[in-house]
Scaffold this motif. Structure first.
Motif, mmCIF file in Angstrom:
data_model
loop_
_atom_site.group_PDB
_atom_site.id
_atom_site.type_symbol
_atom_site.label_atom_id
_atom_site.label_comp_id
_atom_site.label_asym_id
_atom_site.label_seq_id
_atom_site.Cartn_x
_atom_site.Cartn_y
_atom_site.Cartn_z
ATOM 1 N N ASN A 129 0.851 -1.081 0.183
ATOM 2 C CA ASN A 129 0.285 0.216 -0.188
ATOM 3 C C ASN A 129 1.015 1.684 -0.101
ATOM 4 N N ASP A 130 0.469 2.118 -0.126
ATOM 5 C CA ASP A 130 0.574 3.649 0.458
ATOM 6 C C ASP A 130 1.961 3.914 0.954
ATOM 7 N N ASP A 131 1.320 3.135 2.008
ATOM 8 C CA ASP A 131 2.819 3.533 2.875
ATOM 9 C C ASP A 131 3.766 2.223 2.799
ATOM 10 N N GLU A 132 3.935 1.289 2.914
ATOM 11 C CA GLU A 132 4.764 0.987 2.862
ATOM 12 C C GLU A 132 5.149 1.082 1.772
ATOM 13 N N ILE A 133 5.223 1.024 0.534
ATOM 14 C CA ILE A 133 5.985 2.035 -0.593
ATOM 15 C C ILE A 133 6.863 3.442 -0.204
ATOM 16 N N GLY A 134 5.238 4.092 1.083
ATOM 17 C CA GLY A 134 6.485 5.186 1.659
ATOM 18 C C GLY A 134 7.856 4.787 2.370
ATOM 19 N N VAL A 135 8.193 3.797 2.578
ATOM 20 C CA VAL A 135 8.409 3.526 3.828
ATOM 21 C C VAL A 135 9.538 3.086 3.539
ATOM 22 N N VAL A 136 9.629 1.940 1.849
ATOM 23 C CA VAL A 136 10.657 1.298 0.704
ATOM 24 C C VAL A 136 11.586 2.353 0.233
ATOM 25 N N ASP A 137 10.788 3.755 -0.192
ATOM 26 C CA ASP A 137 11.074 4.634 -0.677
ATOM 27 C C ASP A 137 12.636 5.629 0.483
ATOM 28 N N SER A 138 11.517 5.685 1.521
ATOM 29 C CA SER A 138 12.880 6.831 2.625
ATOM 30 C C SER A 138 13.857 5.955 2.990
ATOM 31 N N LEU A 139 13.631 4.419 3.375
ATOM 32 C CA LEU A 139 14.693 2.922 3.692
ATOM 33 C C LEU A 139 15.787 3.180 2.469
ATOM 34 N N TRP A 140 15.329 3.150 0.550
ATOM 35 C CA TRP A 140 16.222 3.364 -0.157
ATOM 36 C C TRP A 140 16.932 4.926 -0.849
ATOM 37 N N SER A 141 16.554 6.023 0.386
ATOM 38 C CA SER A 141 16.309 7.542 -0.320
ATOM 39 C C SER A 141 16.471 7.761 -1.596
ATOM 40 N N TYR A 142 16.103 6.965 -2.599
ATOM 41 C CA TYR A 142 15.925 7.671 -4.097
ATOM 42 C C TYR A 142 14.639 6.390 -4.646
ATOM 43 N N VAL A 143 14.085 7.125 -5.196
ATOM 44 C CA VAL A 143 13.327 6.476 -6.601
ATOM 45 C C VAL A 143 13.983 7.380 -7.763
ATOM 46 N N PRO A 144 13.416 5.939 -9.019
ATOM 47 C CA PRO A 144 12.908 4.896 -8.488
ATOM 48 C C PRO A 144 13.897 3.922 -8.577
ATOM 49 N N HIS A 145 13.299 2.105 -7.827
ATOM 50 C CA HIS A 145 14.870 1.256 -7.137
ATOM 51 C C HIS A 145 14.177 0.456 -7.482
ATOM 52 N N ASN A 146 14.185 -0.896 -7.919
ATOM 53 C CA ASN A 146 13.658 -2.432 -7.323
ATOM 54 C C ASN A 146 13.407 -3.566 -6.129
ATOM 55 N N TYR A 147 12.900 -2.501 -5.639
ATOM 56 C CA TYR A 147 11.774 -2.968 -4.423
ATOM 57 C C TYR A 147 13.066 -4.064 -3.816
ATOM 58 N N GLN A 148 13.723 -4.536 -3.472
ATOM 59 C CA GLN A 148 14.388 -5.236 -2.696
ATOM 60 C C GLN A 148 13.766 -5.498 -2.016
ATOM 61 N N ALA A 149 14.073 -7.127 -1.964
ATOM 62 C CA ALA A 149 12.898 -7.960 -0.997
ATOM 63 C C ALA A 149 13.049 -7.488 0.680
ATOM 64 N N ASN A 150 14.376 -7.035 1.129
ATOM 65 C CA ASN A 150 14.572 -6.939 2.688
ATOM 66 C C ASN A 150 14.296 -5.831 2.770
ATOM 67 N N TYR A 151 13.880 -4.323 1.937
ATOM 68 C CA TYR A 151 13.548 -3.514 1.433
ATOM 69 C C TYR A 151 12.130 -3.555 1.830
ATOM 70 N N VAL A 152 11.544 -4.284 1.389
ATOM 71 C CA VAL A 152 10.123 -4.350 0.933
ATOM 72 C C VAL A 152 9.468 -5.017 2.591
ATOM 73 N N ALA A 153 10.507 -6.279 3.208
ATOM 74 C CA ALA A 153 9.691 -7.010 4.230
ATOM 75 C C ALA A 153 10.078 -5.988 5.477
ATOM 76 N N ALA A 154 10.720 -5.013 5.430
ATOM 77 C CA ALA A 154 11.139 -4.044 6.334
ATOM 78 C C ALA A 154 10.163 -3.010 7.196
ATOM 79 N N ALA A 155 9.998 -2.659 5.764
ATOM 80 C CA ALA A 155 8.966 -1.850 5.288
ATOM 81 C C ALA A 155 7.990 -1.776 5.844
#
Length: 315
Positions: free
Chosen positions: A222-248
């Motif tokens: 959802n948008d909250d989870e996308i927002g946290v993945v983006d924040s953790l990665w600190s740049y967009v676009p990205h490939n939504y790495q599995a560990n970042y998705v799980a952390a988000a």
């Protein structure tokens, strides 16, 4: 310097024809259809913006007819007296250019109705700024197709302002992407080729962001989870790495669990921050804590502040 306050409407019209419409028969507007007149108005606005001295002609007309609040300049004889015929068209043109030139870098209390461009809204909105959303497909089509690239670039800049505003509600990294890709590539507004390239860049950025969000939603985020993945990665676009998705996902769940229980709002961010550090370590997510300023943590703090409408200092 000419003082238009001392002129009559007829004298001002003659002055404008002599200085800004050389070789242009503006009297033809009296025999045009609504569509022809609108197209002619856009064509003349585009031409005036493209004149030398970086659009001074367009600004002279816009600012001598309307204020920043889009109120009529009463010292102007055309705004004091009855408007009809070619005089009424001059006011239409001035209004269009005032909308294009004023308040273009921010959401504004006086946004231009897109019907002035010939774009009919698909639905009614309370705030006309919403018509400049990157989700407005008729607007995107107009930007691709309009032959008036200087006018189009000004409209595209308004779209960027709205896109930055909307993206911030998902995450700051997303809104920063619009800034990086569009704000830092603004054209000389009177240069048609540069304006064309700017429109292309804006449309490309819009499509990149849409694809990025679509990819996240395809993963079930959802948008909250996308927002946290983006924040953790600190740049967009990205490939939504599995560990970042799980952390988000875990951070969003932790926020849902912790925030309703907090009575002391001022202490919420430090407590959540401690949980984020543990989650990041668990999922091998780099929070760049060795840097003087952790961009991921800064983005996460922005996300929390926006989500819960609280203001906290990032530790």
């Amino acid at each position: 310097m000419v003082d238009i306050r001392e002129m009559t409407s007829e004298e001002l019209l003659a002055f404008l024809k002599k200085n800004y419409f050389i070789g242009v028969d503006i009297d033809v507007v009296l025999s045009m259809s609504v569509e022809q007149r609108r197209d002619f108005t856009l064509k003349q606005a585009d031409r005036l913006i493209g004149l030398k001295r970086s659009g001074d002609a367009a600004r002279m007309i816009a600012y001598n007819f309307f204020t920043e609040e889009m109120e009529p300049v009463r010292e102007n004889p055309m705004m004091r007296e009855q408007q009809d015929g070619v005089t009424a068209w001059i006011v239409e043109l001035a209004r269009l250019m005032a909308y294009l030139l004023m308040g273009q870098f921010l959401r504004t209390s006086h946004p231009m109705d897109l019907r002035l461009l010939g774009i009919e809204p698909e639905s009614e909105v309370e705030d006309l700024n919403e018509l400049y959303s990157p989700d407005n497909l008729p607007l995107l089509s107009w930007l691709k197709e309009t032959p008036y690239r200087r006018v189009g670039a000004r409209v595209a800049r308004k779209l960027v302002s709205e896109a930055i505003y909307e993206a911030h509600f998902i995450d700051t990294a997303l809104s920063d992407y619009y800034v990086d890709e569009c704000d830092r590539n603004e054209p000389h507004w009177n240069d048609e080729a540069e304006c064309n390239n700017y429109i292309i860049q804006v449309l490309r950025t819009v499509e990149t962001v849409k694809s990025h969000l679509a990819k996240g939603r395809e993963l079930g985020l959802n948008d909250d989870e996308i927002g946290v993945v983006d924040s953790l990665w600190s740049y967009v676009p990205h490939n939504y790495q599995a560990n970042y998705v799980a952390a988000a996902r875990e951070i969003v769940e932790t926020d849902k669990r912790m925030f309703p229980q907090m009575k002391d709002i001022a202490s919420y961010w430090p407590k959540l921050r401690a949980e984020i550090l543990l989650i990041a370590e668990k999922h091998d997510v780099d929070l760049e804590l060795d840097d003087p300023f952790s961009l991921p943590m800064g983005y996460l703090n922005d996300w929390i502040n926006t989500k819960h409408n609280i203001l906290q200092d990032n530790e």
